[in-house]
Motif scaffolding. Structure first.
Motif, short mmCIF file in Angstrom:
data_model
loop_
_atom_site.label_atom_id
_atom_site.label_comp_id
_atom_site.label_asym_id
_atom_site.label_seq_id
_atom_site.Cartn_x
_atom_site.Cartn_y
_atom_site.Cartn_z
N VAL A 1 29.91 26.21 39.01
CA VAL A 1 31.12 26.39 38.21
C VAL A 1 31.79 25.05 37.90
CG1 VAL A 1 31.51 28.71 39.10
CG2 VAL A 1 32.60 26.75 40.23
N GLY A 2 31.26 23.97 38.47
CA GLY A 2 31.79 22.65 38.16
C GLY A 2 33.02 22.26 38.96
N LYS A 3 33.41 23.09 39.90
CA LYS A 3 34.56 22.80 40.76
C LYS A 3 34.18 23.11 42.21
CE LYS A 3 37.65 21.71 37.60
NZ LYS A 3 38.81 22.56 37.35
N ARG A 4 34.84 22.43 43.15
CA ARG A 4 34.61 22.70 44.56
C ARG A 4 35.33 24.00 44.94
NH1 ARG A 4 32.66 18.71 47.69
NH2 ARG A 4 34.02 19.06 49.48
N LEU A 5 34.58 24.92 45.51
CA LEU A 5 35.10 26.24 45.81
C LEU A 5 35.70 26.31 47.21
CD1 LEU A 5 32.19 28.39 44.32
CD2 LEU A 5 34.42 27.89 43.28
N SER A 6 36.60 27.27 47.39
CA SER A 6 37.20 27.50 48.70
C SER A 6 37.06 28.95 49.14
CB SER A 6 38.69 27.13 48.68
OG SER A 6 39.41 27.91 47.74
N ALA A 7 36.60 29.84 48.26
CA ALA A 7 36.51 31.26 48.61
C ALA A 7 35.50 31.98 47.74
CB ALA A 7 37.87 31.94 48.48
N GLY A 8 34.84 32.93 48.31
CA GLY A 8 33.90 33.78 47.60
C GLY A 8 33.01 34.48 48.62
N VAL A 9 32.35 35.55 48.26
CA VAL A 9 32.20 36.04 46.90
C VAL A 9 32.78 37.44 46.85
CG1 VAL A 9 30.50 36.65 45.11
CG2 VAL A 9 30.07 34.71 46.61
N GLY A 10 33.34 37.84 45.69
CA GLY A 10 33.69 39.23 45.45
C GLY A 10 32.86 39.76 44.30
N SER A 11 32.39 41.01 44.40
CA SER A 11 31.58 41.57 43.32
C SER A 11 31.59 43.08 43.37
CB SER A 11 30.13 41.07 43.42
OG SER A 11 29.34 41.61 42.39
N ASP A 12 31.44 43.68 42.18
CA ASP A 12 31.25 45.12 42.06
C ASP A 12 29.90 45.45 41.43
OD1 ASP A 12 31.66 44.26 39.48
OD2 ASP A 12 33.19 45.77 38.99
N GLY A 13 29.02 44.44 41.33
CA GLY A 13 27.73 44.64 40.69
C GLY A 13 27.72 44.29 39.22
N SER A 14 28.89 44.18 38.62
CA SER A 14 29.02 43.78 37.22
C SER A 14 29.62 42.39 37.08
CB SER A 14 29.87 44.78 36.45
OG SER A 14 30.12 44.35 35.13
#
Length: 384
Positions: A98-111
């Motif tokens: 995503v081009g940025k340093r992440l601090s949280a993840g992941v959330g998903s519903d399959g879509s």
């Protein structure tokens, strides 16, 4: 008091922040906390099968939890990497940055696949190919995986706000805000979506139910009452994400209690004094808690009474336990995965991963479970 003494060092590190917070995870994994107990040998233990393994990238001082949806497993790393793996084989379906340093993840519903940064940036990606569908912004650092459900993406920021964005377009629908305590635990306390409500815990031991339709509070319950003479002793934050199952929602607090409530009314069903840094999990019969000293507890889900306690993992900084068939599975700060008997708490099996902490909650898969280590190792495991 040993825990409080160690936590006081973290307060000094956080004193320059606009919102003072404790970060007990860093000093434990860096070796400055209490010495982990030696692991007892296991005789005639069944072998743990590694169904597949992969790497996503390190977490640094943050916490990344994988999520499964449909036939995919989604994972993220601090360097901005987000990937989809085949849940059965571990084959990479796509991998992007995503081009940025992440601090949280992941959330998903399959879509949709959602991750966030310490500046409050939120990225929603297409689950099929990893392309960015939309971007949005919360008010401050995001530490917990976003929750996706009810056509919304719910993002919890470190300043005690919950932002609801439309899953389709990323437009802000509502914001729920609570006043934060003078001192909080810096932990990935998330949001749980269940039917038409969202459940979240806050500082001061408060658990709230929020209407997904408009962000209005339906009810509030007190899981733990802050006690003590100092601000450090009065920290009683809800840890992890509340767990909702059927007509019941349960939550646990640091230096407080674990308790279960009627999901619709908020009426307390039972409560038990206990301190945890990871929250509570449940199955049909039991509630499971790893306490802040490294003991694992099974409680009767109907009344909160103790069923068993496994205390031979002291100071090993245990993850949230996952009930899985006849076993309960959890990780520790040295990268071990422990399988305990669900009904008695005895050790069943053990597996060493890459030597880095397994802090993320185990993830249930159709064929077993998945662990993510702090160095970014993904391990799909099974006892069968």
């Amino acid at each position: 008091m040993r825990t409080l003494a160690a936590l006081s060092a973290a307060v000094v590190l956080a004193s320059c922040s606009s919102m003072p917070s404790l970060n007990p995870f860093d000093w434990w994994s860096s070796g400055s906390g209490p010495k982990p107990t030696e692991l007892p040998p296991l005789a005639n233990a069944p072998s743990v099968r590694v169904l597949w393994s992969a790497s996503i990238g390190g977490a640094d001082a943050f916490f990344f939890s994988p999520v499964a949806a449909d036939d995919g497993v989604y994972a993220a790393a601090r360097d901005g990497s987000v990937a989809r793996f085949d849940a059965g084989t571990g084959q990479v379906r796509w991998r992007v940055s995503v081009g940025k340093r992440l601090s949280a993840g992941v959330g998903s519903d399959g879509s949709l696949v959602v991750v966030a940064t310490e500046e409050g940036e939120v990225f929603a990606l297409e689950a099929k190919d990893g392309k960015v569908r939309w971007r949005a912004r919360a008010s401050s650092e995001v530490l917990a995986p976003p929750a996706v459900g009810g056509d919304l993406v719910l993002v919890r920021s470190a300043d005690s706000r919950i932002f609801a964005f439309g899953a389709v377009d990323g437009k802000r629908r509502w914001v729920f805000q609570r006043a934060a305590a003078p001192l909080i635990v810096r932990s990935p306390a998330g949001v749980t979506v269940h039917e038409k409500l969202a459940y979240a815990g806050f500082s001061g031991g408060k658990l709230v139910a929020i209407a997904l339709s408009n962000g209005a509070m339906r009810w509030e319950a007190t899981v733990a009452v802050p006690k003590g003479a100092t601000e450090l002793e009065r920290v009683a934050d809800i840890m992890g994400s509340p767990i909702a199952q059927g007509r019941e929602v349960c939550a646990a607090a640091y230096q407080g209690r674990v308790a279960c409530y009627d999901a619709q009314s908020g009426n307390q069903q039972w409560a038990r004094d206990m301190s945890t840094l990871t929250g509570v999990s449940v199955d049909a019969r039991y509630a499971f808690v790893s306490d802040d000293r490294g003991a694992v507890h099974a409680l009767d889900r109907s009344n909160g009474r103790s069923v068993w306690k496994q205390d031979k993992l002291a100071n090993r900084r245990l993850s949230l336990p996952l009930p899985l068939g006849n076993e309960v599975v959890l990780g520790d700060l040295q990268g071990y995965v422990h399988f305990l008997s669900r009904d008695g708490g005895a050790f069943v099996a053990r597996l060493a991963t890459d030597g880095s902490a397994v802090l993320a909650p185990p993830l249930r898969l159709p064929t077993g479970l998945l662990m993510q280590t702090r160095n970014g190792g993904l391990y799909a495991l099974s006892l069968k």
